[in-house]
Scaffold this active site. Structure first.
Site: not given
Ligand code: ZN
Length: 239
Positions: A22, A143, A90, A110, A118, A14, A184-185, A209
């Site tokens: 997210r 792609c 994350q 993530h 692709c 932040t 992180t929460s 946190n």
């Molecule tokens: Zn492809």
């Protein structure tokens, strides 16, 4: 060598100007239309959703953001003698690596917004390359290898996390002597349970946190002060 595992969430970025998209209280969760842009089922089914998603990526502050004091402190600890650092993040912004963490020591739970993949042939390119095509007028660039649908190399809602990546994160949590969860929460699984796994396997658990987390009672130390100042001080103390 002391193995220090650092789990980072949205709160670490932040200060770099990247909002929490997210998390449970994140922007996407509060805006159903925005959430569609990052939900696999809608993204694959609707070209209009994809055109909007590409515009969102183009406008996103994440790719222009710079690392902050917290990212730099983590990268500096990694260079200190007698300490091995692994980052489990994350975040998808790549700022730990930009601050100097070697790529192989960062586990991106993530995925990353700095790459594009692709959905048909799994070919990967850089986000910068894809955004250059968007800028040149391709609203939903396909792609170049197979014509398939491209998406950012992040884990969308409705997509499974990569089991290889999760396995690597679990091994690091089990082996860590110190496990620090920052910004992180600890409410999104399976990332959150990594803190519990580390504590069960004997790690000293430190949580940094602003808000309480479900793992605070397990922690050896809980820090509520702002990450930008408290994390550098905490990591300095570990050296
Ligand atoms: Zn492809």
């Amino acid at each position: 060598m002391t193995l220090v595992a650092i789990l980072t969430g949205a709160g670490v970025s932040t200060d770099s100007g990247i909002p929490d998209y997210r998390g449970p209280q994140g922007l996407w969760r509060q805006d159903p239309e925005a959430e569609k842009l990052v939900t696999y089922e809608f993204y694959m089914a609707d070209p209009e959703i994809r055109r909007r998603a590409w515009r969102m990526r183009w406008d996103s502050p994440a790719l222009k953001a710079r690392p902050n004091a917290a990212h730099r402190a983590v990268a500096e600890l990694e260079k200190a003698p007698g300490v091995a650092v692994r980052v489990l993040t994350q975040n998808v912004d790549g700022l730990h690596q930009l601050a100097g963490m070697p790529d192989r020591k960062v586990v991106e739970l993530h995925g990353t917004a700095r790459s594009v993949v692709c959905t048909a042939c799994h070919a990967r390119t850089t986000m910068a390359e894809a955004l250059a095509r968007v800028e040149a007028g391709e609203e939903d660039p396909p792609c170049l290898e197979c014509g398939g649908i491209l998406k950012s190399a992040t884990v969308m809602f409705g997509q499974r996390l990569d089991p290889v990546v999760i396995g690597e994160a679990m091994s690091i949590a089990k082996a860590a002597e110190v496990f620090i969860a920052v910004g992180t929460s600890l409410q999104v699984q399976p990332a959150a349970s990594l803190a519990g796994i580390a504590a069960e396997h004997g790690a000293r658990l430190i949580i940094v946190n602003a808000e309480p987390t479900p793992y605070d009672a397990l922690a050896d130390e809980v820090v509520r002060e702002p990450i930008g100042t408290s994390l550098p001080a905490l990591l300095e103390g570990l050296r």
